[in-house]
Design a protein around this motif. Structure first.
Motif, PDB file in Angstrom:
ATOM      1  N   ASN A  22     -18.077 -21.294  -3.598  1.00  0.00           N
ATOM      2  CA  ASN A  22     -16.672 -21.715  -3.509  1.00  0.00           C
ATOM      3  C   ASN A  22     -16.549 -23.089  -2.856  1.00  0.00           C
ATOM      4  O   ASN A  22     -15.819 -23.961  -3.355  1.00  0.00           O
ATOM      5  CB  ASN A  22     -15.855 -20.683  -2.742  1.00  0.00           C
ATOM      6  N   ALA A  23     -17.245 -23.299  -1.750  1.00  0.00           N
ATOM      7  CA  ALA A  23     -17.170 -24.584  -1.048  1.00  0.00           C
ATOM      8  C   ALA A  23     -17.749 -25.697  -1.917  1.00  0.00           C
ATOM      9  O   ALA A  23     -17.185 -26.803  -1.989  1.00  0.00           O
ATOM     10  CB  ALA A  23     -17.911 -24.497   0.285  1.00  0.00           C
ATOM     11  N   TYR A  25     -17.994 -25.876  -5.282  1.00  0.00           N
ATOM     12  CA  TYR A  25     -17.168 -26.245  -6.428  1.00  0.00           C
ATOM     13  C   TYR A  25     -15.825 -26.849  -6.019  1.00  0.00           C
ATOM     14  O   TYR A  25     -15.236 -27.599  -6.805  1.00  0.00           O
ATOM     15  CB  TYR A  25     -17.030 -25.085  -7.409  1.00  0.00           C
ATOM     16  N   GLU A  26     -15.359 -26.589  -4.827  1.00  0.00           N
ATOM     17  CA  GLU A  26     -14.199 -27.334  -4.321  1.00  0.00           C
ATOM     18  C   GLU A  26     -14.552 -28.810  -4.209  1.00  0.00           C
ATOM     19  O   GLU A  26     -13.757 -29.681  -4.579  1.00  0.00           O
ATOM     20  CB  GLU A  26     -13.757 -26.794  -2.960  1.00  0.00           C
ATOM     21  N   ARG A  27     -15.738 -29.092  -3.705  1.00  0.00           N
ATOM     22  CA  ARG A  27     -16.191 -30.476  -3.588  1.00  0.00           C
ATOM     23  C   ARG A  27     -16.388 -31.107  -4.965  1.00  0.00           C
ATOM     24  O   ARG A  27     -16.027 -32.272  -5.187  1.00  0.00           O
ATOM     25  CB  ARG A  27     -17.484 -30.539  -2.788  1.00  0.00           C
ATOM     26  N   GLN A  29     -14.928 -30.332  -7.824  1.00  0.00           N
ATOM     27  CA  GLN A  29     -13.645 -30.579  -8.480  1.00  0.00           C
ATOM     28  C   GLN A  29     -12.955 -31.821  -7.942  1.00  0.00           C
ATOM     29  O   GLN A  29     -12.255 -32.516  -8.679  1.00  0.00           O
ATOM     30  CB  GLN A  29     -12.725 -29.369  -8.309  1.00  0.00           C
ATOM     31  N   ALA A  30     -13.161 -32.119  -6.669  1.00  0.00           N
ATOM     32  CA  ALA A  30     -12.523 -33.281  -6.048  1.00  0.00           C
ATOM     33  C   ALA A  30     -13.344 -34.562  -6.190  1.00  0.00           C
ATOM     34  O   ALA A  30     -12.856 -35.647  -5.888  1.00  0.00           O
ATOM     35  CB  ALA A  30     -12.281 -33.001  -4.560  1.00  0.00           C
ATOM     36  N   GLY A  35     -15.754 -34.423 -11.021  1.00  0.00           N
ATOM     37  CA  GLY A  35     -14.556 -33.611 -11.181  1.00  0.00           C
ATOM     38  C   GLY A  35     -14.017 -33.595 -12.596  1.00  0.00           C
ATOM     39  O   GLY A  35     -13.702 -32.523 -13.141  1.00  0.00           O
ATOM     40  N   ASN A  39     -13.303 -30.423 -14.971  1.00  0.00           N
ATOM     41  CA  ASN A  39     -11.885 -30.129 -15.170  1.00  0.00           C
ATOM     42  C   ASN A  39     -11.353 -30.575 -16.526  1.00  0.00           C
ATOM     43  O   ASN A  39     -10.580 -29.844 -17.154  1.00  0.00           O
ATOM     44  CB  ASN A  39     -11.058 -30.770 -14.058  1.00  0.00           C
ATOM     45  N   TRP A  46     -12.146 -21.540 -14.020  1.00  0.00           N
ATOM     46  CA  TRP A  46     -12.741 -21.242 -12.720  1.00  0.00           C
ATOM     47  C   TRP A  46     -12.768 -19.752 -12.402  1.00  0.00           C
ATOM     48  O   TRP A  46     -13.692 -19.272 -11.749  1.00  0.00           O
ATOM     49  CB  TRP A  46     -12.036 -22.038 -11.620  1.00  0.00           C
ATOM     50  N   LEU A  50     -16.716 -19.075 -11.594  1.00  0.00           N
ATOM     51  CA  LEU A  50     -17.204 -18.819 -10.233  1.00  0.00           C
ATOM     52  C   LEU A  50     -17.980 -17.506 -10.128  1.00  0.00           C
ATOM     53  O   LEU A  50     -19.090 -17.503  -9.564  1.00  0.00           O
ATOM     54  CB  LEU A  50     -16.062 -18.896  -9.220  1.00  0.00           C
ATOM     55  N   THR A  99     -23.351 -29.388   0.870  1.00  0.00           N
ATOM     56  CA  THR A  99     -22.574 -28.162   1.072  1.00  0.00           C
ATOM     57  C   THR A  99     -23.428 -27.104   1.764  1.00  0.00           C
ATOM     58  O   THR A  99     -22.976 -26.467   2.719  1.00  0.00           O
ATOM     59  CB  THR A  99     -22.025 -27.629  -0.264  1.00  0.00           C
TER      60      THR A  99
END
Length: 157
Positions: A22-23, A25-27, A29-30, A35, A39, A46, A50, A99
């Motif tokens: 989770n951490a 793929y947050e990075r 995506q941003a 990203g 996206n 997602w 995930l 990460t």
């Protein structure tokens, strides 16, 4: 650093894998380089991606995630749509390592980073049709040499 009490725990099971994925793929995506690939180009769903990644990394690390799939094919289909070169794989790997390092410390954390490095090289080489640098004996790290020797010893004759 106090070895008896490391700053972060090691990866010990599925909850830790989920936290890492989770951490990470947050990075991703941003990230300005990666990203849009996830996206806009791949249009990653997602909610289904995930859980597949949880299973993938749980299978890689603990041999218990039940992952089935073909990561090479999934990535190869993106090659005609966007750049999938060394720069993109190196960024993916950097984000993954950062990460892991921000959340975990220990043998499993080191192992999953090494597995990610190997996986990035395999995917990059296969989808781009270039030799895999892991198999250039001059470029293998001592750990990679040991893992490869162990793998070869475990294979049936």
């Amino acid at each position: 650093m106090n070895i008896a009490n490391p700053p972060f725990p090691d990866l010990l099971g599925r909850p830790d894998i989920e936290k890492l994925v989770n951490a990470f793929y947050e990075r991703v995506q941003a990230d300005e380089l990666l990203g849009f690939i996830f996206n806009d180009v791949a249009k990653t769903h997602w909610e289904s991606h995930l859980p597949r990644m949880y299973a993938f990394w749980e299978t890689v690390l603990f041999r218990s995630g039940g992952y089935t799939g073909n990561p090479v094919a999934a990535h190869a289909k993106l090659v005609p749509q966007t750049e999938m070169g060394r720069t993109q794989f190196d960024r993916w790997l950097l984000l993954f390592r950062e990460t892991v390092d921000s959340l975990f410390t220990g043998p499993n954390a080191e192992h999953i980073k090494n597995c990610a490095h190997d996986m990035a090289n395999v995917l990059y080489s296969r989808i781009n049709g270039v030799p895999d640098p892991r198999f250039d004996p001059a470029r293998l790290t001592p750990e990679q040499r040991a893992r490869y020797a162990k793998y070869r010893a475990e294979q049936p004759a």
